[in-house]
Write an enzyme that holds these catalytic residues in place. Sequence first.
Site, PDB file in Angstrom:
ATOM      1  CB  THR A 286      -0.899   0.008   1.253  1.00 37.92           C
ATOM      2  OG1 THR A 286      -0.094  -0.357   2.375  1.00 37.92           O
ATOM      3  CG2 THR A 286      -2.034  -0.952   1.118  1.00 37.92           C
TER       4      THR A 286
ATOM      5  CB  CYS B 205      -5.294   2.217   7.878  1.00 39.80           C
ATOM      6  SG  CYS B 205      -3.558   1.776   7.742  1.00 39.80           S
TER       7      CYS B 205
ATOM      8  CG  PHE C 172      -5.511   5.750   5.535  1.00 40.62           C
ATOM      9  CD1 PHE C 172      -4.426   4.888   5.451  1.00 40.62           C
ATOM     10  CD2 PHE C 172      -5.355   7.050   5.082  1.00 40.62           C
ATOM     11  CE1 PHE C 172      -3.199   5.319   4.941  1.00 40.62           C
ATOM     12  CE2 PHE C 172      -4.139   7.497   4.575  1.00 40.62           C
ATOM     13  CZ  PHE C 172      -3.057   6.626   4.504  1.00 40.62           C
TER      14      PHE C 172
HETATM   15  C1  HEM Z   1      -6.360  -1.541   7.512  1.00 46.49           C
HETATM   16  C2  HEM Z   1      -5.170   1.315   3.793  1.00 46.49           C
HETATM   17  C3  HEM Z   1      -0.544   1.378   5.319  1.00 46.49           C
HETATM   18  C4  HEM Z   1      -1.658  -1.828   8.754  1.00 46.49           C
HETATM   19  C5  HEM Z   1      -6.425  -0.752   6.393  1.00 46.49           C
HETATM   20  C6  HEM Z   1      -7.645  -0.460   5.655  1.00 46.49           C
HETATM   21  C7  HEM Z   1      -7.306   0.320   4.608  1.00 46.49           C
HETATM   22  C8  HEM Z   1      -5.883   0.554   4.677  1.00 46.49           C
HETATM   23  C9  HEM Z   1      -8.241   0.857   3.537  1.00 46.49           C
HETATM   24  C10 HEM Z   1      -9.040  -0.998   5.987  1.00 46.49           C
HETATM   25  C11 HEM Z   1      -9.205  -2.332   5.323  1.00 46.49           C
HETATM   26  C12 HEM Z   1     -10.585  -2.937   5.478  1.00 46.49           C
HETATM   27  O1  HEM Z   1     -11.526  -2.269   5.917  1.00 46.49           O
HETATM   28  O2  HEM Z   1     -10.718  -4.123   5.133  1.00 46.49           O
HETATM   29  C13 HEM Z   1      -3.809   1.571   3.892  1.00 46.49           C
HETATM   30  C14 HEM Z   1      -3.079   2.429   2.981  1.00 46.49           C
HETATM   31  C15 HEM Z   1      -1.779   2.465   3.418  1.00 46.49           C
HETATM   32  C16 HEM Z   1      -1.698   1.611   4.594  1.00 46.49           C
HETATM   33  C17 HEM Z   1      -3.685   3.138   1.777  1.00 46.49           C
HETATM   34  C18 HEM Z   1      -0.596   3.201   2.868  1.00 46.49           C
HETATM   35  C19 HEM Z   1      -0.647   4.245   2.100  1.00 46.49           C
HETATM   36  C20 HEM Z   1      -0.443   0.547   6.407  1.00 46.49           C
HETATM   37  C21 HEM Z   1       0.752   0.303   7.175  1.00 46.49           C
HETATM   38  C22 HEM Z   1       0.437  -0.619   8.125  1.00 46.49           C
HETATM   39  C23 HEM Z   1      -0.964  -0.936   7.975  1.00 46.49           C
HETATM   40  C24 HEM Z   1       2.094   0.959   6.925  1.00 46.49           C
HETATM   41  C25 HEM Z   1       1.290  -1.238   9.197  1.00 46.49           C
HETATM   42  C26 HEM Z   1       2.456  -0.860   9.559  1.00 46.49           C
HETATM   43  C27 HEM Z   1      -3.023  -2.023   8.695  1.00 46.49           C
HETATM   44  C28 HEM Z   1      -3.743  -2.918   9.599  1.00 46.49           C
HETATM   45  C29 HEM Z   1      -5.099  -2.832   9.240  1.00 46.49           C
HETATM   46  C30 HEM Z   1      -5.180  -1.890   8.135  1.00 46.49           C
HETATM   47  C31 HEM Z   1      -3.141  -3.774  10.698  1.00 46.49           C
HETATM   48  C32 HEM Z   1      -6.274  -3.548   9.914  1.00 46.49           C
HETATM   49  C33 HEM Z   1      -6.780  -2.669  11.026  1.00 46.49           C
HETATM   50  C34 HEM Z   1      -7.920  -3.294  11.816  1.00 46.49           C
HETATM   51  O3  HEM Z   1      -8.935  -3.692  11.237  1.00 46.49           O
HETATM   52  O4  HEM Z   1      -7.768  -3.398  13.040  1.00 46.49           O
HETATM   53  N1  HEM Z   1      -5.371  -0.112   5.780  1.00 46.49           N
HETATM   54  N2  HEM Z   1      -2.946   1.093   4.825  1.00 46.49           N
HETATM   55  N3  HEM Z   1      -1.470  -0.214   6.917  1.00 46.49           N
HETATM   56  N4  HEM Z   1      -3.922  -1.422   7.845  1.00 46.49           N
HETATM   57 FE1  HEM Z   1      -3.443  -0.085   6.424  1.00 46.49          FE
END
Ligand code: HEM
Length: 461
Positions: A269, A406, A399
Amino acid sequence: PALTNIPQPPAKPLVGNAFTVDAERMIQSLMELAEEHGPIFQLDMMGTPLIMVSGADLVAEVCDEKRFDKTVRGPLKRLRLIAGDGLFTGDTDDPNWAKAHNILLPSFSQKAMGSYLPMMTDIANQLMLKWERANSDDVIDVPKDMIRLTLDTIGVCGFGYRFNSFYREDFHPFIEALNRTLGTTLNMRGIPGEKLFKGDQIKQLHRDAAYMNNLVDEIIRERRSQGGDGPEDLLDFMLKGRDAVTGERLSDENIRYQINTFLIAGHETTSGLLSFTIYYLLKNRDVLKRAYAEVDAVLGRNIDRAPTLSEIGRLPYIRAILSEALRLWPTAPALGLAPYKDEVIGGKYAIPKGTFTTVLIPSLHRDTSVWGDNPEQFNPDHFTPEAEAARNPAAYKPFGNGQRACIGRQFAIQESILVLGMILQRFDLFDHTDYQLDIKETLSIKPNEFFIKARLRDDVE
Ligand code: HEM
Protein backbone atom coordinates in the site's frame (compact mmCIF):
# COMPACT_ATOMS: atom_id res chain seq x y z
CA PRO A 1 -32.13 -10.16 -9.61
CA ALA A 2 -31.92 -10.99 -5.94
CA LEU A 3 -32.43 -7.40 -4.85
CA THR A 4 -35.09 -5.32 -6.53
CA ASN A 5 -34.46 -1.67 -7.15
CA ILE A 6 -30.65 -1.84 -7.30
CA PRO A 7 -29.24 -1.52 -10.86
CA GLN A 8 -27.50 -4.59 -12.26
CA PRO A 9 -25.45 -5.13 -15.44
CA PRO A 10 -26.92 -7.73 -17.83
CA ALA A 11 -26.52 -11.22 -16.35
CA LYS A 12 -26.30 -14.70 -17.90
CA PRO A 13 -28.41 -17.68 -16.80
CA LEU A 14 -26.92 -19.65 -13.89
CA VAL A 15 -23.58 -17.80 -13.71
CA GLY A 16 -25.21 -14.39 -13.38
CA ASN A 17 -22.52 -11.72 -13.49
CA ALA A 18 -19.60 -14.06 -12.81
CA PHE A 19 -18.01 -13.03 -16.12
CA THR A 20 -19.09 -9.37 -16.13
CA VAL A 21 -15.92 -8.38 -14.28
CA ASP A 22 -12.45 -8.86 -15.73
CA ALA A 23 -10.56 -10.78 -13.03
CA GLU A 24 -7.17 -9.41 -14.17
CA ARG A 25 -8.30 -5.83 -13.72
CA MET A 26 -11.14 -6.27 -11.30
CA ILE A 27 -11.04 -2.81 -9.68
CA GLN A 28 -10.81 -0.96 -12.99
CA SER A 29 -13.61 -3.11 -14.37
CA LEU A 30 -15.80 -2.31 -11.37
CA MET A 31 -14.99 1.39 -11.77
CA GLU A 32 -16.25 1.23 -15.35
CA LEU A 33 -19.44 -0.45 -14.16
CA ALA A 34 -19.92 2.24 -11.50
CA GLU A 35 -19.48 4.87 -14.19
CA GLU A 36 -22.19 3.18 -16.22
CA HIS A 37 -24.66 2.07 -13.53
CA GLY A 38 -24.24 4.79 -10.94
CA PRO A 39 -23.51 5.16 -7.20
CA ILE A 40 -24.92 1.72 -6.31
CA PHE A 41 -25.18 -1.45 -8.36
CA GLN A 42 -25.34 -5.17 -7.77
CA LEU A 43 -23.69 -8.21 -9.27
CA ASP A 44 -25.11 -11.69 -9.08
CA MET A 45 -22.21 -14.05 -8.42
CA MET A 46 -23.80 -17.40 -9.19
CA GLY A 47 -26.74 -16.70 -6.92
CA THR A 48 -24.95 -14.59 -4.29
CA PRO A 49 -25.59 -10.85 -4.53
CA LEU A 50 -22.68 -8.42 -4.27
CA ILE A 51 -23.45 -4.75 -3.78
CA MET A 52 -21.04 -2.06 -4.94
CA VAL A 53 -21.45 1.40 -3.43
CA SER A 54 -19.52 4.48 -4.54
CA GLY A 55 -21.72 7.58 -4.05
CA ALA A 56 -20.59 9.69 -1.07
CA ASP A 57 -24.08 9.91 0.50
CA LEU A 58 -24.62 6.15 0.30
CA VAL A 59 -21.09 5.50 1.55
CA ALA A 60 -21.84 7.70 4.58
CA GLU A 61 -24.67 5.31 5.43
CA VAL A 62 -22.73 2.07 5.01
CA CYS A 63 -19.88 3.59 7.04
CA ASP A 64 -22.27 4.01 9.99
CA GLU A 65 -20.76 1.48 12.38
CA LYS A 66 -24.04 1.02 14.22
CA ARG A 67 -25.55 -0.40 11.03
CA PHE A 68 -22.67 -2.02 9.09
CA ASP A 69 -19.56 -3.92 10.17
CA LYS A 70 -16.44 -4.99 8.28
CA THR A 71 -16.79 -8.52 6.93
CA VAL A 72 -13.89 -10.80 5.99
CA ARG A 73 -14.72 -12.85 2.89
CA GLY A 74 -13.20 -14.05 -0.36
CA PRO A 75 -9.45 -13.44 -0.80
CA LEU A 76 -9.20 -11.70 2.57
CA LYS A 77 -10.60 -14.76 4.29
CA ARG A 78 -8.17 -17.05 2.47
CA LEU A 79 -5.32 -14.85 3.71
CA ARG A 80 -6.03 -16.21 7.19
CA LEU A 81 -3.68 -19.01 6.22
CA ILE A 82 -0.85 -16.61 7.10
CA ALA A 83 -2.62 -13.66 8.74
CA GLY A 84 -4.92 -15.72 10.99
CA ASP A 85 -6.88 -13.64 13.48
CA GLY A 86 -4.48 -10.70 13.06
CA LEU A 87 -5.94 -7.19 12.97
CA PHE A 88 -6.62 -7.06 9.24
CA THR A 89 -8.24 -10.47 8.76
CA GLY A 90 -9.86 -10.88 12.19
CA ASP A 91 -13.59 -10.39 12.79
CA THR A 92 -14.62 -7.35 14.83
CA ASP A 93 -16.45 -9.59 17.33
CA ASP A 94 -13.46 -11.90 17.81
CA PRO A 95 -12.07 -11.13 21.29
CA ASN A 96 -8.55 -11.28 19.83
CA TRP A 97 -9.32 -8.38 17.50
CA ALA A 98 -10.27 -5.98 20.34
CA LYS A 99 -7.37 -7.19 22.47
CA ALA A 100 -4.77 -6.64 19.75
CA HIS A 101 -6.37 -3.34 18.74
CA ASN A 102 -6.09 -2.06 22.33
CA ILE A 103 -2.53 -3.29 22.78
CA LEU A 104 -1.29 -2.01 19.42
CA LEU A 105 -2.94 1.43 19.24
CA PRO A 106 -0.24 3.12 21.38
CA SER A 107 2.50 1.63 19.19
CA PHE A 108 1.02 3.44 16.18
CA SER A 109 0.31 6.71 17.99
CA GLN A 110 1.78 10.02 16.88
CA LYS A 111 4.06 9.80 19.92
CA ALA A 112 5.43 6.38 18.97
CA MET A 113 6.22 7.57 15.45
CA GLY A 114 9.22 9.54 16.72
CA SER A 115 10.94 6.36 17.83
CA TYR A 116 10.58 4.83 14.36
CA LEU A 117 12.02 7.86 12.55
CA PRO A 118 15.72 6.92 12.84
CA MET A 119 14.95 3.44 11.45
CA MET A 120 12.84 4.87 8.63
CA THR A 121 15.64 7.31 7.81
CA ASP A 122 18.20 4.51 7.77
CA ILE A 123 16.25 2.67 5.05
CA ALA A 124 15.39 5.88 3.17
CA ASN A 125 19.11 6.64 3.03
CA GLN A 126 19.72 3.32 1.31
CA LEU A 127 17.34 4.33 -1.48
CA MET A 128 18.98 7.77 -1.78
CA LEU A 129 22.45 6.23 -2.00
CA LYS A 130 21.31 3.82 -4.67
CA TRP A 131 19.88 6.62 -6.80
CA GLU A 132 22.86 8.92 -6.16
CA ARG A 133 25.26 6.25 -7.32
CA ALA A 134 23.34 5.36 -10.47
CA ASN A 135 24.97 6.34 -13.76
CA SER A 136 23.19 9.04 -15.74
CA ASP A 137 21.73 6.53 -18.20
CA ASP A 138 20.65 4.01 -15.55
CA VAL A 139 16.95 3.44 -15.42
CA ILE A 140 15.05 3.27 -12.11
CA ASP A 141 12.26 0.75 -11.65
CA VAL A 142 10.08 2.95 -9.42
CA PRO A 143 7.54 0.41 -8.07
CA LYS A 144 10.29 -2.12 -7.37
CA ASP A 145 12.52 0.32 -5.49
CA MET A 146 9.52 1.54 -3.51
CA ILE A 147 8.68 -2.02 -2.50
CA ARG A 148 12.29 -2.51 -1.39
CA LEU A 149 11.98 0.63 0.69
CA THR A 150 8.63 -0.03 2.38
CA LEU A 151 9.37 -3.68 3.00
CA ASP A 152 12.71 -3.00 4.64
CA THR A 153 11.14 -0.20 6.68
CA ILE A 154 8.36 -2.36 8.11
CA GLY A 155 10.89 -5.17 8.68
CA VAL A 156 13.14 -2.97 10.81
CA CYS A 157 10.42 -0.91 12.56
CA GLY A 158 8.22 -3.96 12.98
CA PHE A 159 10.56 -6.54 14.39
CA GLY A 160 14.18 -5.55 13.95
CA TYR A 161 14.69 -7.71 10.88
CA ARG A 162 16.66 -6.57 7.85
CA PHE A 163 15.41 -7.92 4.53
CA ASN A 164 18.28 -5.95 2.91
CA SER A 165 16.33 -5.57 -0.30
CA PHE A 166 18.70 -2.88 -1.61
CA TYR A 167 21.55 -5.37 -1.46
CA ARG A 168 19.94 -8.00 -3.64
CA GLU A 169 18.48 -8.13 -7.13
CA ASP A 170 15.59 -10.42 -6.19
CA PHE A 171 13.52 -10.26 -3.06
CA HIS A 172 14.27 -12.02 0.20
CA PRO A 173 12.89 -15.62 0.17
CA PHE A 174 10.30 -14.57 2.76
CA ILE A 175 8.95 -11.99 0.34
CA GLU A 176 8.98 -14.41 -2.57
CA ALA A 177 6.89 -16.75 -0.42
CA LEU A 178 4.60 -13.93 0.68
CA ASN A 179 4.03 -12.77 -2.90
CA ARG A 180 3.32 -16.31 -4.12
CA THR A 181 0.84 -16.74 -1.27
CA LEU A 182 -0.87 -13.42 -2.01
CA GLY A 183 -1.03 -14.28 -5.71
CA THR A 184 -2.50 -17.73 -5.15
CA THR A 185 -5.04 -16.70 -2.51
CA LEU A 186 -6.10 -13.79 -4.70
CA ASN A 187 -6.48 -15.86 -7.85
CA MET A 188 -8.61 -18.32 -5.95
CA ARG A 189 -11.09 -15.48 -5.90
CA GLY A 190 -14.63 -16.56 -6.69
CA ILE A 191 -13.72 -20.22 -6.69
CA PRO A 192 -15.40 -22.01 -3.79
CA GLY A 193 -12.85 -24.05 -1.86
CA GLU A 194 -9.40 -25.12 -2.89
CA LYS A 195 -10.49 -28.12 -4.93
CA LEU A 196 -10.16 -26.53 -8.35
CA PHE A 197 -6.55 -25.66 -7.75
CA LYS A 198 -3.82 -27.96 -8.91
CA GLY A 199 -2.31 -30.13 -6.22
CA ASP A 200 1.20 -28.71 -6.59
CA GLN A 201 -0.08 -25.16 -6.20
CA ILE A 202 -1.82 -26.08 -2.98
CA LYS A 203 1.31 -27.86 -1.76
CA GLN A 204 3.42 -24.81 -2.57
CA LEU A 205 0.91 -22.61 -0.75
CA HIS A 206 1.18 -24.65 2.42
CA ARG A 207 4.96 -24.93 2.10
CA ASP A 208 5.22 -21.15 1.80
CA ALA A 209 2.89 -20.58 4.75
CA ALA A 210 4.90 -22.97 6.91
CA TYR A 211 8.17 -21.28 5.90
CA MET A 212 6.86 -17.79 6.71
CA ASN A 213 5.28 -18.82 9.99
CA ASN A 214 8.48 -20.58 11.09
CA LEU A 215 10.72 -17.64 10.25
CA VAL A 216 8.53 -15.24 12.21
CA ASP A 217 8.16 -17.69 15.12
CA GLU A 218 11.94 -17.91 15.25
CA ILE A 219 12.24 -14.12 15.44
CA ILE A 220 9.76 -14.06 18.33
CA ARG A 221 11.61 -16.85 20.18
CA GLU A 222 14.92 -15.08 19.72
CA ARG A 223 13.53 -11.80 21.00
CA ARG A 224 12.01 -13.50 24.05
CA SER A 225 15.38 -15.03 24.84
CA GLN A 226 16.88 -11.52 24.96
CA GLY A 227 14.78 -10.89 28.06
CA GLY A 228 13.20 -7.58 27.09
CA ASP A 229 16.34 -5.75 26.00
CA GLY A 230 15.46 -5.64 22.32
CA PRO A 231 14.86 -2.52 20.21
CA GLU A 232 11.74 -0.40 20.70
CA ASP A 233 9.79 -1.72 17.74
CA LEU A 234 6.30 -3.11 17.20
CA LEU A 235 7.37 -6.55 18.36
CA ASP A 236 8.56 -5.06 21.63
CA PHE A 237 5.15 -3.43 22.13
CA MET A 238 3.41 -6.71 21.38
CA LEU A 239 5.54 -8.77 23.76
CA LYS A 240 5.24 -6.34 26.66
CA GLY A 241 1.76 -4.88 26.14
CA ARG A 242 -1.31 -5.80 28.13
CA ASP A 243 -4.89 -5.11 27.11
CA ALA A 244 -6.09 -2.39 29.53
CA VAL A 245 -9.60 -3.86 29.43
CA THR A 246 -8.87 -7.55 30.10
CA GLY A 247 -5.30 -7.33 31.43
CA GLU A 248 -4.36 -10.07 28.96
CA ARG A 249 -1.31 -10.32 26.70
CA LEU A 250 -1.14 -11.49 23.09
CA SER A 251 -0.22 -15.12 22.50
CA ASP A 252 2.90 -15.92 20.48
CA GLU A 253 0.70 -17.33 17.73
CA ASN A 254 -1.29 -14.12 17.55
CA ILE A 255 1.90 -12.02 17.51
CA ARG A 256 3.08 -14.08 14.53
CA TYR A 257 -0.17 -13.33 12.73
CA GLN A 258 0.20 -9.62 13.49
CA ILE A 259 3.73 -9.56 12.06
CA ASN A 260 2.60 -11.28 8.87
CA THR A 261 -0.29 -8.80 8.78
CA PHE A 262 1.98 -5.76 9.02
CA LEU A 263 4.08 -7.13 6.20
CA ILE A 264 1.03 -7.65 4.01
CA ALA A 265 -0.85 -4.48 4.94
CA GLY A 266 2.14 -2.23 5.32
CA HIS A 267 4.36 -2.63 2.30
CA GLU A 268 2.41 -2.75 -0.99
CA THR A 269 0.00 0.00 0.00
CA THR A 270 2.70 2.49 0.98
CA SER A 271 4.98 1.61 -1.93
CA GLY A 272 2.07 1.96 -4.37
CA LEU A 273 1.30 5.37 -2.90
CA LEU A 274 4.89 6.55 -3.42
CA SER A 275 4.94 5.23 -7.00
CA PHE A 276 1.64 6.90 -7.96
CA THR A 277 2.84 10.12 -6.34
CA ILE A 278 6.02 10.22 -8.41
CA TYR A 279 3.95 9.54 -11.51
CA TYR A 280 1.62 12.47 -10.78
CA LEU A 281 4.50 14.82 -9.94
CA LEU A 282 6.16 14.07 -13.26
CA LYS A 283 2.92 14.72 -15.14
CA ASN A 284 2.07 17.94 -13.25
CA ARG A 285 5.04 20.29 -13.51
CA ASP A 286 3.39 23.17 -11.64
CA VAL A 287 2.71 20.91 -8.66
CA LEU A 288 6.26 19.57 -8.81
CA LYS A 289 7.63 23.12 -8.77
CA ARG A 290 5.65 24.00 -5.64
CA ALA A 291 6.78 20.76 -4.03
CA TYR A 292 10.46 21.58 -4.66
CA ALA A 293 9.94 25.08 -3.25
CA GLU A 294 8.39 23.72 -0.04
CA VAL A 295 11.08 21.10 0.44
CA ASP A 296 13.86 23.61 -0.19
CA ALA A 297 12.37 26.07 2.29
CA VAL A 298 11.91 23.49 5.06
CA LEU A 299 14.67 20.93 4.59
CA GLY A 300 17.29 23.22 3.01
CA ARG A 301 20.09 22.23 0.66
CA ASN A 302 22.30 20.24 3.04
CA ILE A 303 21.66 16.57 2.31
CA ASP A 304 23.97 15.28 5.04
CA ARG A 305 21.40 16.16 7.67
CA ALA A 306 18.31 13.95 7.97
CA PRO A 307 14.81 15.51 8.20
CA THR A 308 13.54 15.88 11.77
CA LEU A 309 10.07 15.02 13.06
CA SER A 310 9.22 18.71 13.27
CA GLU A 311 10.33 19.33 9.67
CA ILE A 312 8.23 16.40 8.46
CA GLY A 313 5.28 18.08 10.15
CA ARG A 314 6.01 21.32 8.28
CA LEU A 315 5.56 19.94 4.76
CA PRO A 316 1.79 20.41 4.30
CA TYR A 317 1.98 20.63 0.52
CA ILE A 318 3.89 17.34 0.29
CA ARG A 319 1.26 15.82 2.52
CA ALA A 320 -1.52 17.22 0.31
CA ILE A 321 0.19 15.72 -2.75
CA LEU A 322 0.20 12.30 -1.08
CA SER A 323 -3.46 12.69 -0.07
CA GLU A 324 -4.38 13.62 -3.63
CA ALA A 325 -2.52 10.61 -5.05
CA LEU A 326 -4.48 8.45 -2.59
CA ARG A 327 -7.67 10.09 -3.78
CA LEU A 328 -7.16 9.09 -7.41
CA TRP A 329 -5.57 5.73 -6.66
CA PRO A 330 -6.31 4.57 -3.12
CA THR A 331 -3.88 1.67 -2.99
CA ALA A 332 -6.22 -0.46 -0.83
CA PRO A 333 -9.16 0.11 -3.16
CA ALA A 334 -12.12 -1.65 -1.56
CA LEU A 335 -13.79 -2.11 1.84
CA GLY A 336 -15.95 -5.15 2.55
CA LEU A 337 -18.96 -4.53 4.79
CA ALA A 338 -22.24 -6.17 5.75
CA PRO A 339 -25.33 -4.92 7.63
CA TYR A 340 -26.10 -6.31 11.10
CA LYS A 341 -29.80 -6.52 10.15
CA ASP A 342 -31.98 -5.78 7.13
CA GLU A 343 -31.22 -2.23 6.04
CA VAL A 344 -32.50 0.37 3.59
CA ILE A 345 -30.02 2.94 2.33
CA GLY A 346 -30.63 6.05 0.27
CA GLY A 347 -34.26 5.77 1.38
CA LYS A 348 -34.98 3.05 -1.18
CA TYR A 349 -32.26 0.42 -1.58
CA ALA A 350 -33.03 -2.62 0.56
CA ILE A 351 -29.97 -4.58 1.70
CA PRO A 352 -30.78 -7.81 3.58
CA LYS A 353 -28.85 -8.68 6.74
CA GLY A 354 -25.36 -10.02 6.02
CA THR A 355 -25.27 -9.05 2.32
CA PHE A 356 -21.72 -8.42 1.13
CA THR A 357 -21.54 -4.67 0.45
CA THR A 358 -18.35 -3.25 -1.02
CA VAL A 359 -17.24 0.37 -0.98
CA LEU A 360 -15.46 0.96 -4.27
CA ILE A 361 -13.05 3.63 -3.11
CA PRO A 362 -11.56 4.91 -6.41
CA SER A 363 -15.08 5.58 -7.70
CA LEU A 364 -16.12 7.21 -4.41
CA HIS A 365 -13.08 9.47 -4.81
CA ARG A 366 -14.40 10.54 -8.23
CA ASP A 367 -17.97 11.35 -7.11
CA THR A 368 -18.58 14.54 -9.12
CA SER A 369 -21.08 15.86 -6.56
CA VAL A 370 -18.13 16.19 -4.17
CA TRP A 371 -15.00 16.55 -6.29
CA GLY A 372 -16.38 18.66 -9.14
CA ASP A 373 -16.79 18.05 -12.85
CA ASN A 374 -13.22 17.09 -13.54
CA PRO A 375 -12.38 14.58 -10.82
CA GLU A 376 -9.53 13.02 -12.85
CA GLN A 377 -7.46 16.16 -12.54
CA PHE A 378 -4.62 15.93 -10.01
CA ASN A 379 -5.11 18.84 -7.63
CA PRO A 380 -3.47 18.81 -4.16
CA ASP A 381 -5.51 21.90 -3.24
CA HIS A 382 -8.34 19.45 -2.53
CA PHE A 383 -6.48 19.00 0.74
CA THR A 384 -6.16 22.49 2.14
CA PRO A 385 -7.59 22.62 5.69
CA GLU A 386 -10.53 24.72 4.43
CA ALA A 387 -11.40 22.30 1.60
CA GLU A 388 -11.18 19.34 3.99
CA ALA A 389 -13.36 20.99 6.62
CA ALA A 390 -16.04 21.79 4.05
CA ARG A 391 -16.28 18.25 2.67
CA ASN A 392 -18.50 15.29 3.57
CA PRO A 393 -16.01 13.07 5.49
CA ALA A 394 -17.48 9.98 3.81
CA ALA A 395 -16.22 11.23 0.43
CA TYR A 396 -12.61 10.28 1.24
CA LYS A 397 -11.84 6.86 2.69
CA PRO A 398 -8.35 5.74 1.58
CA PHE A 399 -7.61 4.39 5.06
CA GLY A 400 -10.92 2.68 5.64
CA ASN A 401 -13.52 3.41 8.26
CA GLY A 402 -14.12 3.78 11.99
CA GLN A 403 -12.62 1.29 14.40
CA ARG A 404 -11.58 -0.95 11.49
CA ALA A 405 -9.67 1.87 9.80
CA CYS A 406 -5.96 1.55 9.08
CA ILE A 407 -3.88 1.40 12.24
CA GLY A 408 -0.74 2.17 10.20
CA ARG A 409 -1.96 5.44 8.73
CA GLN A 410 0.44 7.74 10.60
CA PHE A 411 3.24 5.31 9.96
CA ALA A 412 2.57 5.30 6.21
CA ILE A 413 2.20 9.07 6.01
CA GLN A 414 5.34 9.79 8.01
CA GLU A 415 7.36 7.34 5.93
CA SER A 416 5.98 8.75 2.67
CA ILE A 417 6.60 12.41 3.55
CA LEU A 418 10.12 11.56 4.71
CA VAL A 419 10.99 9.68 1.55
CA LEU A 420 9.39 12.10 -0.87
CA GLY A 421 11.02 15.02 0.92
CA MET A 422 14.44 13.40 0.72
CA ILE A 423 13.98 12.52 -2.97
CA LEU A 424 12.98 16.06 -3.93
CA GLN A 425 15.75 17.54 -1.80
CA ARG A 426 18.29 15.56 -3.82
CA PHE A 427 17.08 14.73 -7.30
CA ASP A 428 15.87 16.03 -10.61
CA LEU A 429 13.48 13.39 -11.98
CA PHE A 430 13.02 12.49 -15.64
CA ASP A 431 10.02 10.87 -17.29
CA HIS A 432 12.18 9.71 -20.21
CA THR A 433 9.62 7.21 -21.55
CA ASP A 434 6.64 9.61 -21.35
CA TYR A 435 5.02 6.95 -19.19
CA GLN A 436 1.35 6.19 -19.77
CA LEU A 437 -0.31 5.00 -16.58
CA ASP A 438 -0.99 1.28 -16.56
CA ILE A 439 -2.27 -0.24 -13.34
CA LYS A 440 -1.34 -3.58 -11.94
CA GLU A 441 -3.87 -5.11 -9.60
CA THR A 442 -3.01 -7.55 -6.84
CA LEU A 443 -4.51 -7.23 -3.37
CA SER A 444 -3.46 -3.59 -3.82
CA ILE A 445 -2.94 -1.48 -6.95
CA LYS A 446 0.24 0.08 -8.31
CA PRO A 447 1.69 1.53 -11.53
CA ASN A 448 2.91 -1.24 -13.80
CA GLU A 449 6.33 -1.05 -15.54
CA PHE A 450 7.03 2.51 -14.46
CA PHE A 451 10.62 3.62 -15.11
CA ILE A 452 12.29 6.99 -14.58
CA LYS A 453 15.76 8.50 -14.45
CA ALA A 454 17.09 10.59 -11.58
CA ARG A 455 20.10 12.92 -11.34
CA LEU A 456 21.52 14.62 -8.28
CA ARG A 457 20.50 18.28 -8.34
CA ASP A 458 23.26 20.75 -9.21
CA ASP A 459 22.59 22.81 -6.11
CA VAL A 460 22.86 20.15 -3.37
CA GLU A 461 25.29 20.84 -0.57
C1 HEM B 1 -6.36 -1.54 7.51
C2 HEM B 1 -5.17 1.32 3.79
C3 HEM B 1 -0.54 1.38 5.32
C4 HEM B 1 -1.66 -1.83 8.75
C5 HEM B 1 -6.42 -0.75 6.39
C6 HEM B 1 -7.65 -0.46 5.66
C7 HEM B 1 -7.31 0.32 4.61
C8 HEM B 1 -5.88 0.55 4.68
C9 HEM B 1 -8.24 0.86 3.54
C10 HEM B 1 -9.04 -1.00 5.99
C11 HEM B 1 -9.20 -2.33 5.32
C12 HEM B 1 -10.58 -2.94 5.48
O1 HEM B 1 -11.53 -2.27 5.92
O2 HEM B 1 -10.72 -4.12 5.13
C13 HEM B 1 -3.81 1.57 3.89
C14 HEM B 1 -3.08 2.43 2.98
C15 HEM B 1 -1.78 2.46 3.42
C16 HEM B 1 -1.70 1.61 4.59
C17 HEM B 1 -3.68 3.14 1.78
C18 HEM B 1 -0.60 3.20 2.87
C19 HEM B 1 -0.65 4.25 2.10
C20 HEM B 1 -0.44 0.55 6.41
C21 HEM B 1 0.75 0.30 7.17
C22 HEM B 1 0.44 -0.62 8.12
C23 HEM B 1 -0.96 -0.94 7.98
C24 HEM B 1 2.09 0.96 6.93
C25 HEM B 1 1.29 -1.24 9.20
C26 HEM B 1 2.46 -0.86 9.56
C27 HEM B 1 -3.02 -2.02 8.69
C28 HEM B 1 -3.74 -2.92 9.60
C29 HEM B 1 -5.10 -2.83 9.24
C30 HEM B 1 -5.18 -1.89 8.13
C31 HEM B 1 -3.14 -3.77 10.70
C32 HEM B 1 -6.27 -3.55 9.91
C33 HEM B 1 -6.78 -2.67 11.03
C34 HEM B 1 -7.92 -3.29 11.82
O3 HEM B 1 -8.94 -3.69 11.24
O4 HEM B 1 -7.77 -3.40 13.04
N1 HEM B 1 -5.37 -0.11 5.78
N2 HEM B 1 -2.95 1.09 4.83
N3 HEM B 1 -1.47 -0.21 6.92
N4 HEM B 1 -3.92 -1.42 7.85
FE1 HEM B 1 -3.44 -0.09 6.42
